[in-house]
Design an enzyme around this catalytic site. Structure first.
Site, PDB file in Angstrom:
ATOM      1  N   CYS A   1      38.742  41.904  42.380  1.00  0.00           N
ATOM      2  CA  CYS A   1      39.941  41.093  41.794  1.00  0.00           C
ATOM      3  C   CYS A   1      40.800  41.202  41.926  1.00  0.00           C
ATOM      4  O   CYS A   1      40.875  42.939  40.823  1.00  0.00           O
ATOM      5  CB  CYS A   1      38.663  40.736  40.768  1.00  0.00           C
ATOM      6  SG  CYS A   1      40.083  38.473  40.656  1.00  0.00           S
TER       7      CYS A   1
ATOM      8  N   HIS B   1      35.656  32.824  45.920  1.00  0.00           N
ATOM      9  CA  HIS B   1      35.705  33.403  45.066  1.00  0.00           C
ATOM     10  C   HIS B   1      37.263  33.236  44.435  1.00  0.00           C
ATOM     11  O   HIS B   1      37.309  32.783  43.127  1.00  0.00           O
ATOM     12  CB  HIS B   1      35.994  35.694  45.467  1.00  0.00           C
ATOM     13  CG  HIS B   1      36.589  36.353  44.065  1.00  0.00           C
ATOM     14  ND1 HIS B   1      36.668  36.921  44.032  1.00  0.00           N
ATOM     15  CD2 HIS B   1      38.130  35.874  44.033  1.00  0.00           C
ATOM     16  CE1 HIS B   1      37.464  38.286  42.959  1.00  0.00           C
ATOM     17  NE2 HIS B   1      38.099  37.049  43.421  1.00  0.00           N
ATOM     18  N   GLU B   2      38.300  32.492  45.127  1.00  0.00           N
ATOM     19  CA  GLU B   2      39.127  32.162  44.882  1.00  0.00           C
ATOM     20  C   GLU B   2      38.830  30.957  44.154  1.00  0.00           C
ATOM     21  O   GLU B   2      39.497  30.525  42.800  1.00  0.00           O
ATOM     22  CB  GLU B   2      39.989  32.067  45.682  1.00  0.00           C
ATOM     23  CG  GLU B   2      40.624  33.044  46.775  1.00  0.00           C
ATOM     24  CD  GLU B   2      41.022  34.019  45.635  1.00  0.00           C
ATOM     25  OE1 GLU B   2      41.659  34.190  44.891  1.00  0.00           O
ATOM     26  OE2 GLU B   2      41.032  35.076  45.433  1.00  0.00           O
TER      27      GLU B   2
ATOM     28  N   HIS C   1      37.731  30.909  39.932  1.00  0.00           N
ATOM     29  CA  HIS C   1      38.909  31.301  39.876  1.00  0.00           C
ATOM     30  C   HIS C   1      39.845  29.696  37.925  1.00  0.00           C
ATOM     31  O   HIS C   1      39.730  29.893  37.857  1.00  0.00           O
ATOM     32  CB  HIS C   1      40.475  31.509  40.060  1.00  0.00           C
ATOM     33  CG  HIS C   1      39.971  33.094  40.039  1.00  0.00           C
ATOM     34  ND1 HIS C   1      40.001  34.418  38.968  1.00  0.00           N
ATOM     35  CD2 HIS C   1      40.231  34.082  41.685  1.00  0.00           C
ATOM     36  CE1 HIS C   1      39.955  35.315  39.555  1.00  0.00           C
ATOM     37  NE2 HIS C   1      40.342  35.153  40.684  1.00  0.00           N
TER      38      HIS C   1
HETATM   39 NI    NI Z   1      39.962  37.502  41.904  1.00  0.00          NI
END
Ligand code: NI
Length: 175
Positions: free
Chosen positions: A96, A138-139, A142
């Site tokens: 990341c 994953h995104e 966030h």
């Molecule tokens: Ni990331």
């Protein structure tokens, strides 16, 4: 072209919940997407979410193709995304831009259904598998203040967090 600063762990902004973009077709969102894309390609990375550049809106970009040979950029924009189905298990090594230098195997759903808006304000729904499914999880994490290291077993996570804090302290002392 605007390359923005990428916030890194343990910056508290990375832990906040982002709010939905009220108008996905607005100039504000268009500018944000441009900045996210410029910053992601410059880094370089395969994905970037708005909170990583300090903007608490539910917007992310990905391009999981462009680093492969003979592939031209293929930018994808995700506005107010939601995951409505998660199935199976897949383990990929993840990194990341907000957690520099750390690469860890992470277990996530192997197959997902996601819905999102594009920059014209149209809503889409589609299924994703494999690396695309993992990159989106994953995104989108966030946008809820979650980082991939949160998904590690507790002992491994504690160890890494200690190491990251030390790294950050040394960086701050040397600049
Ligand atoms: Ni990331």
């Amino acid at each position: 072209m605007a390359i923005r600063e990428i916030l890194t762990y343990p910056d508290r902004v990375l832990r906040q919940h982002a709010r939905p973009a009220v108008d996905p077709a607005s100039d504000e969102v268009r500018q944000l997407v441009q900045d996210l894309a410029d910053t992601m390609y410059d880094a370089p990375g395969v994905g970037l979410a708005a909170p990583q550049i300090g903007v608490l809106l539910r917007v992310a970009v990905t391009d999981t193709r462009w680093r492969e040979e003979d592939e031209s950029p293929d930018l994808k924009v995700w506005i107010n995304p939601e995951i409505s189905r998660r199935e199976g298990e897949a383990v990929f090594e993840e990194g990341c831009l907000s957690v520099p230098g750390i690469y860890e195997e992470i277990k996530r759903a192997a197959s997902i259904t996601a819905s999102w808006y594009d920059m014209e304000g149209n809503r889409h729904t589609a299924d994703f598998e494999g690396f695309s499914a993992v990159a989106l999880q994953h995104e989108f994490d966030h946008l809820d203040g979650r980082l991939f290291i949160d998904l590690l077993p507790p002992i491994r996570r504690q160890l890494l967090k200690k190491r990251l804090r030390k790294q950050k302290k040394q960086q701050m002392q040397s600049t």
